[in-house]
Enzyme design. Structure first.
Site, PDB file in Angstrom:
ATOM      1  N   LYS A 194       0.861  -1.182   0.000  1.00  0.00           N
ATOM      2  CA  LYS A 194       0.000   0.000   0.000  1.00  0.00           C
ATOM      3  C   LYS A 194       0.895   1.228   0.000  1.00  0.00           C
ATOM      4  O   LYS A 194       1.697   1.426   0.908  1.00  0.00           O
ATOM      5  CB  LYS A 194      -0.897   0.000   1.233  1.00  0.00           C
ATOM      6  CG  LYS A 194      -1.750   1.252   1.341  1.00  0.00           C
ATOM      7  CD  LYS A 194      -2.764   1.138   2.446  1.00  0.00           C
ATOM      8  CE  LYS A 194      -3.536   2.431   2.597  1.00  0.00           C
ATOM      9  NZ  LYS A 194      -4.572   2.335   3.627  1.00  0.00           N
ATOM     10  N   LYS A 247      -2.215  -1.563  -3.973  1.00  0.00           N
ATOM     11  CA  LYS A 247      -3.033  -0.367  -3.922  1.00  0.00           C
ATOM     12  C   LYS A 247      -2.198   0.887  -3.992  1.00  0.00           C
ATOM     13  O   LYS A 247      -1.220   0.971  -3.256  1.00  0.00           O
ATOM     14  CB  LYS A 247      -3.804  -0.417  -2.604  1.00  0.00           C
ATOM     15  CG  LYS A 247      -4.671   0.748  -2.301  1.00  0.00           C
ATOM     16  CD  LYS A 247      -5.257   0.540  -0.947  1.00  0.00           C
ATOM     17  CE  LYS A 247      -6.038   1.768  -0.579  1.00  0.00           C
ATOM     18  NZ  LYS A 247      -6.449   1.739   0.777  1.00  0.00           N
TER      19      LYS A 247
HETATM   20  C1  PBG Z   1      -7.484   3.302   5.583  1.00  0.00           C
HETATM   21  C2  PBG Z   1      -7.709   3.171   4.132  1.00  0.00           C
HETATM   22  C3  PBG Z   1      -7.528   4.125   3.123  1.00  0.00           C
HETATM   23  C4  PBG Z   1      -7.985   3.540   1.951  1.00  0.00           C
HETATM   24  C5  PBG Z   1      -8.405   2.258   2.269  1.00  0.00           C
HETATM   25  N1  PBG Z   1      -8.208   2.040   3.614  1.00  0.00           N
HETATM   26  C6  PBG Z   1      -7.088   5.534   3.157  1.00  0.00           C
HETATM   27  C7  PBG Z   1      -5.716   5.884   3.488  1.00  0.00           C
HETATM   28  O1  PBG Z   1      -4.819   5.061   3.660  1.00  0.00           O
HETATM   29  O2  PBG Z   1      -5.540   7.095   3.650  1.00  0.00           O
HETATM   30  C8  PBG Z   1      -8.049   4.210   0.607  1.00  0.00           C
HETATM   31  C9  PBG Z   1      -9.129   3.741  -0.278  1.00  0.00           C
HETATM   32  C10 PBG Z   1      -9.412   4.589  -1.448  1.00  0.00           C
HETATM   33  O3  PBG Z   1      -8.785   5.630  -1.700  1.00  0.00           O
HETATM   34  O4  PBG Z   1     -10.325   4.202  -2.190  1.00  0.00           O
HETATM   35  N2  PBG Z   1      -6.197   3.174   6.019  1.00  0.00           N
END
Ligand code: PBG
Length: 329
Positions: A194, A247
């Site tokens: 991520k 992601k």
């Molecule tokens: C929470 C989380 C996030 C997303 C999924 N889980 C946001 C972040 O890390 O700031 C992003 C999902 C999206 O942008 O569709 N940690």
């Protein structure tokens, strides 16, 4: 002219193109992210994400009915609590918003596969994914809270948990906690790779989780790093992750590809909020053909090696898929 091989032969019409088509998006690939919120009588569209709403629990059954109607079988659940605090207690409260939502969904649609996002950022008043001390995000203290969160989700009936916090060692911690609580059959889908991405902007608006200070770069990955993503993924698999999320999706196709090639585990590509917002905005302006663009983006993720597609376009994509098959038969 004598040409032995003419690639255009296999592109002559839709029948032959369809026969030699290498990748397809299937209804079973789709996971639909949804937001539930505290309160009543609320169905609030996220301004930057047309078509995506936050639902209070009384409004949620109707939304779930739409999901089932579309033929989508899995949802990824995020919660927006009534109150946020320093330690994100709403994340692991037995009567927390996600816990209640899971119980309700399982009662109404036992066959719908419910995956819960395990993270603190929607529940902390500072908006970070972990416990904060003097401006630093503490790792090991946070793990205990993530364990509690994951177990409370499983107890409420979640089919799978998906930790997205990017703390070190969280998959092992969550796996152990689930096992100890008797949930050894609950899979963990780890957001292994991520990245600290600008593409999460609209989500943070939806979840009210923009960090009050600083950013997430001390825990989420640095976008230029591909080898590091492989190390993160190897660690998560070692710690017990059953599936791996990459992601965002579109700018990270190489990571999807490498993950699949190297580890051969089920890979989910998360087509995130900013990617959705860009497509919606351009389509609303008449600058692109939404259906073509989305279909191309989703199949591109599959071609890269994704087995699962987490996308806010899931319901639309499902409708298009059905239409396409309807037209053919
Ligand atoms: C929470 C989380 C996030 C997303 C999924 N889980 C946001 C972040 O890390 O700031 C992003 C999902 C999206 O942008 O569709 N940690």
């Amino acid at each position: 002219m004598e040409l032995k091989y003419r690639p255009r032969r296999l592109r002559a019409n839709e029948s032959i193109r369809s026969l030699v088509r290498e990748n397809r998006v299937d209804l079973d690939d789709l996971i639909y992210p949804m937001f539930v919120m505290a309160g009543t009588n609320k169905k609030i569209e996220v301004p930057s994400m047309p078509g995506i709403c936050q639902y209070s629990l009384d409004q949620w059954p109707a939304a779930l009915a739409e999901v089932r109607q579309a033929g989508v079988r899995a949802v990824l659940l995020f919660g927006i609590p009534e109150n946020k605090d320093e330690c994100g207690t709403g994340a692991y409260h037995e009567q927390g918003i996600v816990q209640e939502a899971v119980r309700l969904a399982k009662k109404l649609y036992p066959e719908l596969y419910i995956i819960t996002d395990v993270c603190l950022c929607e529940y902390t008043d500072h908006g970070h994914c972990g416990v904060v001390q003097e401006g630093a995000i503490l790792n090991d203290v946070t793990l205990e809270l993530l364990q509690k969160t994951a177990v409370s989700h499983a107890r409420a009936g979640a089919d799978m948990v998906a930790p997205s916090d990017m703390m070190d060692g969280r998959v092992r911690a969550i796996r152990q906690a689930l096992d100890q609580a008797g949930y050894e059959n609950t899979p963990v889908m780890a957001y292994a790779a991520k990245f600290a991405s600008g593409f999460y902007g609209p989500f943070r608006e939806a979840a009210g989780s923009t960090p009050l200070f600083g950013d997430r770069r001390t825990y989420q990955m640095d976008p230029p790093n591909g080898d590091e993503a492989m190390r993160e993924t190897a660690l998560d698999i070692e710690e017990g992750a059953d599936l791996i999320i990459v992601k965002p999706a579109l700018a990270y196709g190489d990571i999807v590809y490498r993950t699949k090639q190297r580890f051969g585990v089920p890979v989910a590509a998360y087509h995130v909020s900013g990617e959705y917002a860009m497509i919606k905005a351009a389509a609303a302006n008449g600058w692109i053909d939404e259906r073509r663009i989305v279909t191309e983006a989703l199949v591109g993720m599959k071609r890269a090696g994704a087995d699962l597609l987490i996308t806010y376009h899931a319901l639309l994509a499902a409708a298009w898929l059905k239409e396409e098959w309807g037209e053919r038969n």
